[in-house]
Motif scaffolding. Structure first.
Motif, PDB file in Angstrom:
ATOM      1  N   UNK A   1      -3.349 -28.539  48.899  1.00 44.79           N
ATOM      2  CA  UNK A   1      -2.173 -27.776  48.080  1.00 44.79           C
ATOM      3  C   UNK A   1      -2.353 -26.517  48.044  1.00 44.79           C
ATOM      4  N   UNK A   2      -1.156 -25.848  47.909  1.00 42.52           N
ATOM      5  CA  UNK A   2      -1.103 -24.581  47.823  1.00 42.52           C
ATOM      6  C   UNK A   2      -1.773 -23.891  46.443  1.00 42.52           C
TER       7      UNK A   2
ATOM      8  N   UNK B   1      -0.717 -29.393  55.300  1.00 39.21           N
ATOM      9  CA  UNK B   1      -0.235 -28.895  54.256  1.00 39.21           C
ATOM     10  C   UNK B   1       1.319 -28.803  54.131  1.00 39.21           C
ATOM     11  N   UNK B   2       1.943 -29.019  52.884  1.00 36.94           N
ATOM     12  CA  UNK B   2       3.264 -28.664  52.742  1.00 36.94           C
ATOM     13  C   UNK B   2       3.693 -27.479  52.288  1.00 36.94           C
ATOM     14  N   UNK B   3       4.344 -26.709  52.799  1.00 42.03           N
ATOM     15  CA  UNK B   3       4.477 -25.317  52.405  1.00 42.03           C
ATOM     16  C   UNK B   3       5.775 -25.006  51.588  1.00 42.03           C
ATOM     17  N   UNK B   4       5.861 -24.133  50.593  1.00 40.61           N
ATOM     18  CA  UNK B   4       7.045 -23.870  49.715  1.00 40.61           C
ATOM     19  C   UNK B   4       7.861 -22.751  50.502  1.00 40.61           C
ATOM     20  N   UNK B   5       8.471 -23.290  51.866  1.00 38.73           N
ATOM     21  CA  UNK B   5       9.185 -22.270  52.715  1.00 38.73           C
ATOM     22  C   UNK B   5      10.604 -23.082  52.530  1.00 38.73           C
TER      23      UNK B   5
ATOM     24  N   UNK C   1      -6.452 -31.184  47.210  1.00 33.94           N
ATOM     25  CA  UNK C   1      -5.912 -31.787  45.942  1.00 33.94           C
ATOM     26  C   UNK C   1      -7.092 -32.730  45.701  1.00 33.94           C
ATOM     27  N   UNK C   2      -7.171 -33.025  44.379  1.00 29.22           N
ATOM     28  CA  UNK C   2      -7.976 -34.042  43.844  1.00 29.22           C
ATOM     29  C   UNK C   2      -7.793 -35.428  44.128  1.00 29.22           C
TER      30      UNK C   2
ATOM     31  N   UNK D   1     -10.348 -30.341  41.204  1.00 28.00           N
ATOM     32  CA  UNK D   1     -11.649 -30.746  41.986  1.00 28.00           C
ATOM     33  C   UNK D   1     -11.100 -31.134  43.447  1.00 28.00           C
ATOM     34  N   UNK D   2     -12.202 -31.047  44.069  1.00 33.66           N
ATOM     35  CA  UNK D   2     -11.972 -31.278  45.689  1.00 33.66           C
ATOM     36  C   UNK D   2     -12.232 -32.682  46.117  1.00 33.66           C
ATOM     37  N   UNK D   3     -11.314 -33.146  46.973  1.00 35.44           N
ATOM     38  CA  UNK D   3     -11.487 -34.420  47.601  1.00 35.44           C
ATOM     39  C   UNK D   3     -12.229 -34.480  48.508  1.00 35.44           C
ATOM     40  N   UNK D   4     -12.460 -33.451  49.336  1.00 34.19           N
ATOM     41  CA  UNK D   4     -13.604 -33.393  50.377  1.00 34.19           C
ATOM     42  C   UNK D   4     -14.355 -32.182  50.149  1.00 34.19           C
ATOM     43  N   UNK D   5     -15.516 -32.025  49.846  1.00 36.24           N
ATOM     44  CA  UNK D   5     -16.477 -30.785  49.702  1.00 36.24           C
ATOM     45  C   UNK D   5     -16.897 -30.368  50.953  1.00 36.24           C
TER      46      UNK D   5
END
Length: 185
Positions: A115-116, A54-58, A108-109, A41-45
């Motif tokens: 979130x990715x 964002x935090x990226x998986x790099x 992210x909710x 679910x969206x925190x901000x629609x």
């Protein structure tokens, strides 16, 4: 004038490049299980996630180098009324050209941090991503790569246009035809 070894093309180079590009494109088509039509679910629609937060998986090395967002676009791919963000990201570098990655972000909710939701091009594929475009439920880009590890990272010698379309709850990868029937130089 003598050509440098990495500038001469031979059949074996083309075959190796075709195999490597096919593996990369095939791996890109396999999406993570969280790339579905049922995102959190969206925190901000209504407002697309901010890729700068964002935090990226790099893997940016032991010093925890920061990331750079090179390009971005937004669309409501899944039709839930909230836009997702597509971001081309790489580790910040003092020199050279680190590989790019392409992520689809959602809100992210329980957090203001995006979130990715999907990884379209992973860092480990060692590609450079250019010309990102988002139109409707389609994402397109040009992937630049290297025929061998000996090709300088500044100068990709292979390229291919690709597009991802949101179909049946996931992104489907479609590589564009290559001019002349071979791998593009």
């Amino acid at each position: 004038m003598t050509d440098l070894p990495h500038t001469r093309t031979r059949t074996v180079h083309w075959l190796a490049t075709a195999a490597a590009l096919a593996a990369v494109l095939g791996a890109s088509a396999l999406l993570p299980s969280d790339a579905t039509a049922n995102p959190a679910p969206r925190a901000e629609s209504g407002k697309a996630p901010d890729p700068a937060t964002a935090h990226y998986p790099l893997d940016c090395g032991p010093a925890g180098t920061k990331t750079d967002v090179l390009d971005e676009g937004a669309a409501d791919f899944d039709g839930d009324g909230a836009a997702e963000t597509v971001a081309v990201v790489r580790c910040r570098a003092q020199g050279g050209t680190p590989p790019s990655a392409v992520f689809v972000l959602t809100h992210a909710a329980d957090s203001r941090t995006p979130e990715v939701a999907a990884t379209l091009v992973a860092q480990k594929e060692r590609m450079t991503v250019k010309d990102l475009k988002v139109h409707g439920t389609t994402i397109s880009a040009k992937l630049l790569g290297y025929s061998t590890p000996d090709v300088p990272r500044c100068c990709p010698d292979k390229q291919r246009r690709v597009k991802w379309e949101w179909k049946s709850g996931k992104f489907a990868l479609t590589p564009a035809p290559v001019a002349g029937g071979g791998i593009s130089a």
